[in-house]
Design a protein around this motif. Structure first.
Motif, PDB file in Angstrom:
ATOM      1  N   ALA A 515       1.499  -7.559  12.696  1.00 32.15           N
ATOM      2  CA  ALA A 515       2.731  -6.877  12.206  1.00 32.15           C
ATOM      3  C   ALA A 515       3.608  -6.734  13.341  1.00 32.15           C
ATOM      4  CB  ALA A 515       2.534  -5.413  11.764  1.00 32.15           C
ATOM      5  N   LEU A 516       3.192  -6.370  14.841  1.00 34.29           N
ATOM      6  CA  LEU A 516       3.925  -6.422  15.835  1.00 34.29           C
ATOM      7  C   LEU A 516       4.287  -7.932  16.146  1.00 34.29           C
ATOM      8  CD1 LEU A 516       1.927  -3.875  18.110  1.00 34.29           C
ATOM      9  CD2 LEU A 516       4.242  -3.677  16.480  1.00 34.29           C
ATOM     10  N   ASP A 517       3.613  -8.994  15.933  1.00 29.91           N
ATOM     11  CA  ASP A 517       4.097 -10.364  16.333  1.00 29.91           C
ATOM     12  C   ASP A 517       5.142 -10.793  15.459  1.00 29.91           C
ATOM     13  OD1 ASP A 517       2.160 -10.597  18.192  1.00 29.91           O
ATOM     14  OD2 ASP A 517       0.637 -11.409  16.776  1.00 29.91           O
ATOM     15  N   ILE A 518       5.281 -10.305  14.170  1.00 29.13           N
ATOM     16  CA  ILE A 518       6.559 -10.785  13.330  1.00 29.13           C
ATOM     17  C   ILE A 518       7.699  -9.941  13.660  1.00 29.13           C
ATOM     18  CG2 ILE A 518       5.013 -11.638  11.797  1.00 29.13           C
ATOM     19  CD1 ILE A 518       5.592  -9.380   9.948  1.00 29.13           C
ATOM     20  N   GLY A 519       7.881  -8.817  14.622  1.00 30.86           N
ATOM     21  CA  GLY A 519       9.020  -8.166  14.881  1.00 30.86           C
ATOM     22  C   GLY A 519       8.978  -6.762  14.499  1.00 30.86           C
ATOM     23  N   ARG A 520       7.954  -6.039  13.951  1.00 29.23           N
ATOM     24  CA  ARG A 520       7.808  -4.968  13.658  1.00 29.23           C
ATOM     25  C   ARG A 520       7.630  -4.028  14.825  1.00 29.23           C
ATOM     26  NH1 ARG A 520       7.559  -4.216   7.877  1.00 29.23           N
ATOM     27  NH2 ARG A 520       8.203  -2.167   8.563  1.00 29.23           N
ATOM     28  N   THR A 521       8.078  -2.722  14.976  1.00 26.01           N
ATOM     29  CA  THR A 521       7.949  -1.985  15.987  1.00 26.01           C
ATOM     30  C   THR A 521       6.932  -0.912  15.451  1.00 26.01           C
ATOM     31  OG1 THR A 521       9.775  -0.386  15.452  1.00 26.01           O
ATOM     32  CG2 THR A 521      10.294  -2.207  16.831  1.00 26.01           C
ATOM     33  N   ALA A 522       6.540  -0.190  16.619  1.00 30.77           N
ATOM     34  CA  ALA A 522       5.551   0.887  16.180  1.00 30.77           C
ATOM     35  C   ALA A 522       6.238   2.223  15.438  1.00 30.77           C
ATOM     36  CB  ALA A 522       4.893   1.488  17.738  1.00 30.77           C
ATOM     37  N   GLU A 523       7.455   2.138  15.750  1.00 36.31           N
ATOM     38  CA  GLU A 523       7.991   3.413  15.371  1.00 36.31           C
ATOM     39  C   GLU A 523       8.287   2.943  13.735  1.00 36.31           C
ATOM     40  OE1 GLU A 523       8.880   2.041  17.777  1.00 36.31           O
ATOM     41  OE2 GLU A 523       8.600   3.634  19.292  1.00 36.31           O
ATOM     42  N   GLU A 524       8.590   1.890  13.276  1.00 33.16           N
ATOM     43  CA  GLU A 524       8.629   1.351  11.874  1.00 33.16           C
ATOM     44  C   GLU A 524       7.466   1.433  11.337  1.00 33.16           C
ATOM     45  OE1 GLU A 524      12.324  -2.057  12.464  1.00 33.16           O
ATOM     46  OE2 GLU A 524      10.192  -2.643  12.156  1.00 33.16           O
ATOM     47  N   LEU A 525       6.459   1.328  12.045  1.00 33.31           N
ATOM     48  CA  LEU A 525       5.142   1.291  11.069  1.00 33.31           C
ATOM     49  C   LEU A 525       4.761   2.756  10.802  1.00 33.31           C
ATOM     50  CD1 LEU A 525       2.874  -1.307  13.137  1.00 33.31           C
ATOM     51  CD2 LEU A 525       4.029  -1.635  10.817  1.00 33.31           C
ATOM     52  N   HIS A 526       4.888   3.686  11.951  1.00 34.17           N
ATOM     53  CA  HIS A 526       4.607   5.184  11.636  1.00 34.17           C
ATOM     54  C   HIS A 526       5.664   5.525  10.613  1.00 34.17           C
ATOM     55  CE1 HIS A 526       1.955   5.806  14.766  1.00 34.17           C
ATOM     56  NE2 HIS A 526       2.993   5.488  15.890  1.00 34.17           N
ATOM     57  N   GLU A 527       6.791   5.050  10.289  1.00 32.38           N
ATOM     58  CA  GLU A 527       7.686   5.456   9.369  1.00 32.38           C
ATOM     59  C   GLU A 527       7.201   4.870   7.982  1.00 32.38           C
ATOM     60  OE1 GLU A 527      11.040   7.553   7.601  1.00 32.38           O
ATOM     61  OE2 GLU A 527      10.092   7.587   9.716  1.00 32.38           O
ATOM     62  N   LEU A 528       6.567   3.853   7.996  1.00 32.29           N
ATOM     63  CA  LEU A 528       6.350   3.155   6.815  1.00 32.29           C
ATOM     64  C   LEU A 528       5.026   4.089   6.172  1.00 32.29           C
ATOM     65  CD1 LEU A 528       5.837   0.814   4.632  1.00 32.29           C
ATOM     66  CD2 LEU A 528       4.417  -0.248   6.195  1.00 32.29           C
ATOM     67  N   PHE A 529       3.968   4.153   6.998  1.00 34.26           N
ATOM     68  CA  PHE A 529       2.933   5.269   6.510  1.00 34.26           C
ATOM     69  C   PHE A 529       3.270   6.614   6.195  1.00 34.26           C
ATOM     70  CE2 PHE A 529       0.528   1.680   8.659  1.00 34.26           C
ATOM     71  CZ  PHE A 529      -0.225   1.294   7.601  1.00 34.26           C
ATOM     72  N   ARG A 530       4.294   7.377   7.097  1.00 29.43           N
ATOM     73  CA  ARG A 530       4.442   8.401   6.794  1.00 29.43           C
ATOM     74  C   ARG A 530       5.337   8.827   5.465  1.00 29.43           C
ATOM     75  NH1 ARG A 530       6.229   9.328  11.570  1.00 29.43           N
ATOM     76  NH2 ARG A 530       8.529   8.774  11.277  1.00 29.43           N
ATOM     77  N   THR A 531       6.369   7.869   5.235  1.00 26.31           N
ATOM     78  CA  THR A 531       7.184   7.978   3.992  1.00 26.31           C
ATOM     79  C   THR A 531       6.323   7.202   2.503  1.00 26.31           C
ATOM     80  OG1 THR A 531       8.273   5.917   4.360  1.00 26.31           O
ATOM     81  CG2 THR A 531       8.988   7.948   5.395  1.00 26.31           C
ATOM     82  N   ARG A 532       5.519   6.613   2.721  1.00 28.34           N
ATOM     83  CA  ARG A 532       5.007   5.896   1.680  1.00 28.34           C
ATOM     84  C   ARG A 532       3.581   6.269   1.320  1.00 28.34           C
ATOM     85  NH1 ARG A 532       8.453   2.841  -1.424  1.00 28.34           N
ATOM     86  NH2 ARG A 532       9.978   1.353  -0.018  1.00 28.34           N
ATOM     87  N   SER A 533       2.899   7.084   1.912  1.00 26.67           N
ATOM     88  CA  SER A 533       1.646   7.712   1.970  1.00 26.67           C
ATOM     89  C   SER A 533       1.604   9.011   1.050  1.00 26.67           C
ATOM     90  CB  SER A 533       0.854   7.811   2.957  1.00 26.67           C
ATOM     91  OG  SER A 533      -0.412   8.278   2.639  1.00 26.67           O
ATOM     92  N   ARG A 534       0.892   9.327  -0.125  1.00 27.44           N
ATOM     93  CA  ARG A 534       0.829  10.438  -0.734  1.00 27.44           C
ATOM     94  C   ARG A 534      -0.181  11.274  -0.176  1.00 27.44           C
ATOM     95  NH1 ARG A 534       2.691  10.474  -5.920  1.00 27.44           N
ATOM     96  NH2 ARG A 534       4.698   9.443  -6.065  1.00 27.44           N
ATOM     97  N   THR A 535      -0.984  10.694   0.767  1.00 29.57           N
ATOM     98  CA  THR A 535      -2.027  11.607   1.509  1.00 29.57           C
ATOM     99  C   THR A 535      -1.711  11.694   3.019  1.00 29.57           C
ATOM    100  OG1 THR A 535      -3.301   9.566   2.030  1.00 29.57           O
ATOM    101  CG2 THR A 535      -3.960  10.894  -0.072  1.00 29.57           C
TER     102      THR A 535
END
Length: 755
Positions: A515-535
Motif C-alpha cells: 500500500a505504501l509503494d503505490i502512494g498511500r501514507t501511514a495517516e491514510e491507512l490509519h484513517e481507513l481502518f478508523r472510519t471503516r471498521s465497526r470494531t
C-alpha cells in the motif's frame, strides 16, 4: 410487368430456397395437389429434409417413419394405415395432426392418401425404424404360418435381428446351400428366403419378416408420449438469492484470473489452448476444480477479456483492454457481460478434458472446443426451464435431458444429453439457474436485454457494505460484498485469506508495504481502518503500520539509461547549467555524478554539439568506442541431403499394385449406359445416378464409377453395388475384393456394366 402465377414462380426457385420458403410461409403451399407433389419433392432434398426433421418430436418422427415403411415415398398411403403402423396406442386424431405438420413442413403432401419426399427415406438412415429392405421373394408368402414352423434357434435368430439392427455379420453367409444341406440357423434362413445375403459376411432381415415378428409394435419400442418431468417448488426470492451467491463467487474467480494472468501470463500450446500445468495452477489460485477453472477461462475468453498474444514463439494468454472496464464495473454489470458472452459462446467448455477420435486430450480455450450450434442448444435448455412457473425447478438434470431428447431426438448428435447437463452446470455457476429453476435475471437474459437482466441481478444481490470488522489477529472480515471503492482500498492493504459469502483478509508487513509503494501514507491507512471498521482497531495493527512506514523509502531506487561522472565539480555544474541539460533530462545525484534516461550515445552527441568533449567508458573504466558498425544480415545455414531415396513400404507397394489392377480392369470393361455428375442440373444428374445404381442392384450387375477421394485424387472403380441410401453407395470393389462405401457426392460419373 405481368403477374406470374404462384405455382410457376415457386417452380423457378432453387431447391433450398423453395424448402425454406415453404416452411416459413406454409400459406404459400396452395397450388393443386399434383403441383404440390412436384414442389414438395423438389423441396425435399436430403439436406433440407434432415434440417427439418431435427425439429420434430419423437411421435411425429414415428409417423414419418411409418410413412416410409409403408412405402409412401413410392406411392400414396392412406392415413388409417399409417395410424396402424405407429402402434396400437396411437390416437388417429393425433396421427392426423402429425401428418398435417409434415405437410406444412413440405415433408409430405396429400389429404387422405399421403406421399413423402424420396429424401425422407435417406434422412432416416439406411434402415427406417430399424427395418431392412423389402424382399420381392416374400410377396404373397404366408409369413405367420412359415414362422410358426421354425425351430426355437431359428426364431431366436430372427427375433434378435427384428428388435435390433436388421444387419448381422456371420461366416455362415459365405456359401448359400440348399435347405436339405443347411446345418446352421443362418444357412437355413438363407435357404428359406427369410434372410438376405449381402456379401460373404453380411446378412439382412427382410422388412416383411421384421414387421411380422414385431406384431403389434411395427416400429419397435417407441415412446409416443413425452416423459413426465418431476419438479420442485421454491420461492422466487430463494432462487434469486441462491443464484446471486453463485454470481459473487464467479466474479471473484474471474477477477483472480485477470489479476493472475496480468502478472504471470499462461502459455499457449502449439496446437492452441491452455496447457495442463497452467490449468492446475489456475485451479489452485481460483480454489476450484479443473473443470471449473477451465469454465472461468472460457468465459473470460468469450467475453474478450483475455486473448492469445499471437507471437510466433512463446505465445501467451494475457488480459486485453476490455478487462479494465470490466474490473471497474458494478457486480451486476460484470455478471451481465459474462452471462451474455456465455449465452452466445460458439464453444462447448464441457468438452475440455475429453479425448477426440485420435485419443488426444481436448484442451480448454482450443479450437477443438468450437461448436457453432452451442448457443442454440443452450437457449433450448433454458427455454425448457422458462416454460415452468417462476420458482419451479427440475428435480434431476437427467429427466430434463430425457424430455428434450423426446422433443427433438435427432438434434444435438451424440453429445445431446451431455450438452443438457453441461448447460445446467454452467448456468448454475453463472447464477442463470439456481436450485434447478431459472432465476429472474436468467429469464430476463433469455427474453429481454442484457441491461434488463443486469437490473434484475442487482435487485437479487445483497446491498454492498460500507464497513468491515477488524480482528485482533490482524484479520479483516467483510461480512458481505463491499462497496467498490472500499473493496479496492482493503485489497491494497490486505491479502485475501478465504473467500465466500464472507471474505477474510489478512494484514501483513508485505501488504502494508504494498500500500505504501503505490502512494498511500501511514495517516491514510490509519484513517481507513478508523472510519471503516465497526470494531475497535487493535493496537497491534497501528504499531505494524507505523513500523513499516518508518522504514519505508529510506533507500530509493530509480531508472537511468546513462550516467556522466567527472572529478571536477565545477565542470559538472557547468553542464547542469547549460540549456542542453534540460533536453537530456540530466539529474545530479552526487556532486560529481549526473544521470539521464536517454541512451549514452545520444547524450554524448548532444554534449559534443554543445562544445563539451565527453568520452564513453566501459565497466572497467576504459574508453569505449561507440561508433556504429556496418550493417549485416544474419547468416543462414545451408545443408544438402545426400544418399539414395527412401524405399517404399510394403503397404505402399501393395496399394500401387491395387491401383494398377483397378486401372487395367476399368480399361478392359465395356461401358453401358453412363450418367455424368459434372455438368447440367445437379438435382437431375443425382436422380439419374441413383436410378442407375438401383438398376444395377436389381440386376445384380456392376458399375464403373469415376471417384474422387478426400485428398482430391481421381480414380476408377469397378463396384458391385449392394445398397444405396443416406448419401452413400455401399458395394464390393471387385478389384481389391473388399467391401467399401463411396459417398455419392464424390462420384463424378457412373456406367452400368453387365452382370
Amino acid at each position: 410487368m405481368p403477374a406470374v402465377p404462384l405455382t410457376d414462380w415457386l417452380r423457378g426457385q432453387d431447391d433450398h430456397v423453395l424448402a425454406d420458403l415453404l416452411r416459413a410461409r406454409p400459406d404459400l403451399a396452395t397450388p393443386p395437389p399434383a403441383d404440390m407433389a412436384v414442389l414438395a419433392a423438389r423441396a425435399g432434398s436430403r439436406a433440407s429434409v434432415t434440417r427439418a426433421a431435427e425439429g420434430l418430436d419423437t411421435f411425429t418422427l414415428a409417423v414419418l417413419d411409418a410413412l416410409v415403411v409403408a412405402g409412401a415415398d413410392r406411392s400414396p398411403v392412406p392415413v388409417d394405415a399409417v395410424a396402424a403402423l405407429v402402434g396400437p396406442g396411437a390416437n388417429p386424431g393425433r396421427v392426423r395432426a402429425a401428418v398435417e405438420q409434415l405437410v406444412r413442413l413440405a415433408l409430405a403432401w396429400g389429404a387422405e392418401e399421403i406421399s413423402v419426399a424420396p429424401a425422407a427415406r435417406e434422412a432416416g438412415g439406411l434402415y427406417p425404424a430399424g427395418l431392412g429392405q423389402p424382399s420381392d421373394a416374400l410377396d404373397g408368402v404366408d409369413l405367420p404360418a412359415l414362422l410358426d414352423e421354425l425351430t426355437e434357434a431359428d426364431r431366436r435368430l430372427l427375433t434378435t435381428l427384428a428388435h435390433g439392427s436388421p444387419v448381422g455379420r456371420t461366416k455362415d453367409a459365405a456359401v448359400v446351400v440348399p435347405l436339405e444341406r443347411a446345418r446352421t440357423p443362418v444357412q437355413r434362413m438363407l435357404a428359406m428366403g427369410l434372410l438376405l445375403r449381402r456379401d460373404a459376411e453380411t446378412v439382412e432381415l427382410p422388412r416383411q419378416v421384421g414387421l411380422a415378428l414385431r406384431g403389434d409394435s411395427p416400429l419397435g419400442t417407441v415412446r409416443l408420449d413425452e416423459p413426465e418431468l418431476r419438479t420442485t417448488r421454491r420461492t422466487v426470492s430463494t432462487v434469486d438469492a441462491t443464484g446471486a451467491g453463485e454470481v459473487l463467487e464467479l466474479l471473484r474467480r474471474t477477477e483472480s484470473l485477470v489479476n493472475l494472468w496480468s502478472k504471470e501470463p499462461a502459455s499457449v500450446l502449439k496446437a492452441g489452448g491452455l496447457g495442463v500445468r497452467d490449468v492446475r495452477r489456475l485451479t489452485r489460485e481460483l480454489d476450484t476444480d479443473e473443470r471449473g477453472a477451465g469454465f472461468v477461462a472460457e468465459l473470460a475468453y468469450g467475453a474478450g477479456m483475455v486473448a492469445d498474444t499471437g507471437a510466433p514463439t512463446s505465445a501467451e494468454w494475457q488480459p486485453t483492454t476490455l478487462a479494465d472496464p470490466w474490473l471497474a464495473a458494478t457486480p451486476a454489470n460484470q455478471w451481465a457481460t459474462l452471462a451474455t458472452a456465455w449465452l452466445d459462446l460458439p464453444r462447448l467448455p464441457g468438452l475440455a478434458g475429453m479425448r477426440d477420435a485420435k485419443d488426444r486430450v481436448l484442451a480448454p480455450m482450443s479450437d477443438d472446443l468450437r461448436r457453432p450450434p452451442a448457443p442454440a442448444e443452450r437457449r433450448r435448455v433454458l427455454a425448457a426451464l422458462a416454460e415452468l412457473p417462476a420458482g419451479t425447478g427440475v428435480a434431476a438434470p437427467d429427466e430434463l435431458a430425457d424430455v428434450l431428447a423426446w422433443r427433438a431426438p435427432r438434434r444435438g448428435g451424440r453429445l445431446r444429453d451431455e450438452i443438457v447437463r453441461w448447460t445446467l452446470t454452467e448456468a448454475t455457476a453463472l447464477g442463470v439457474v439456481a436450485l434447478g429453476a431459472i432465476t429472474s435475471a436468467g429469464r430476463a437474459l433469455l427474453t429481454d436485454s442484457p441491461a434488463a437482466a443486469a437490473k434484475r441481478m442487482a435487485e437479487s444481490m445483497p446491498e454492498p457494505l460500507d464497513h468491515v470488522l477488524v480482528q485482533a489477529d490482524l484479520t479483516v472480515v467483510a461480512p458481505g460484498p463491499l462497496e467498490p471503492q472500499l473493496a479496492i482500498d482493503i485489497g491494497q492493504v490486505a491479502d485475501i485469506e478465504s473467500a465466500g459469502s464472507a471474505t477474510v483478509y489478512r494484514v501483513t508487513e508485505v501488504s502494508v508495504r504494498r500500500a505504501l509503494d503505490i502512494g498511500r501514507t501511514a495517516e491514510e491507512l490509519h484513517e481507513l481502518f478508523r472510519t471503516r471498521s465497526r470494531t475497535p482497531v487493535p493496537q497491534s495493527l497501528s504499531y505494524l503500520i507505523d513500523d513499516v512506514a518508518r522504514r519505508h523509502g529510506r533507500l530509493r531506487g530509480g531508472a537511468a539509461a546513462s550516467f556522466l561522472r567527472c572529478d571536477d565539480p565545477v565542470l559538472v555544474a557547468e553542464v547542469v547549467a547549460h540549456p542542453a541539460a534540460a533536453s537530456l533530462e540530466l539529474r545530479r545525484i552526487a556532486p560529481t555524478v549526473l544521470v539521464s534516461p536517454l541512451p549514452l550515445a545520444d547524450v554524448l552527441d548532444e554534449l559534443r554539439a554543445a562544445g563539451f568533449a565527453p568520452a564513453a567508458e566501459g565497466t572497467d573504466g576504459q574508453v569505449l568506442d561507440l561508433r556504429p558498425t556496418g550493417r549485416r544480415l544474419p547468416a543462414t545455414a545451408r545443408t544438402r541431403r545426400g544418399g539414395p531415396p527412401t524405399p517404399p513400404s510394403d503397404e505402399r507397394l501393395s496399394d500401387i499394385v491395387h491401383q494398377l489392377r483397378a486401372g487395367d480392369a476399368a480399361a478392359a470393361t465395356r461401358r453401358g449406359r453412363t450418367v455424368s455428375l459434372t455438368g447440367g442440373s445437379g438435382a437431375a444428374d443425382t436422380a439419374a445416378t441413383l436410378a442407375l445404381l438401383r438398376e444395377a442392384i436389381e440386376q445384380r450387375g456392376h458399375v464403373l464409377i469415376d471417384f474422387v477421394d478426400s485428398r482430391g485424387v481421381a480414380s476408377q472403380r469397378l463396384v458391385t453395388p449392394y445398397r444405396v441410401g443416406g448419401g452413400v453407395l455401399e458395394g464390393r470393389d471387385t478389384t481389391g475384393n473388399e467391401l467399401r462405401q463411396y459417398p455419392l457426392h464424390r462420384i463424378t460419373s457412373a456406367s452400368l456394366i453387365g452382370s
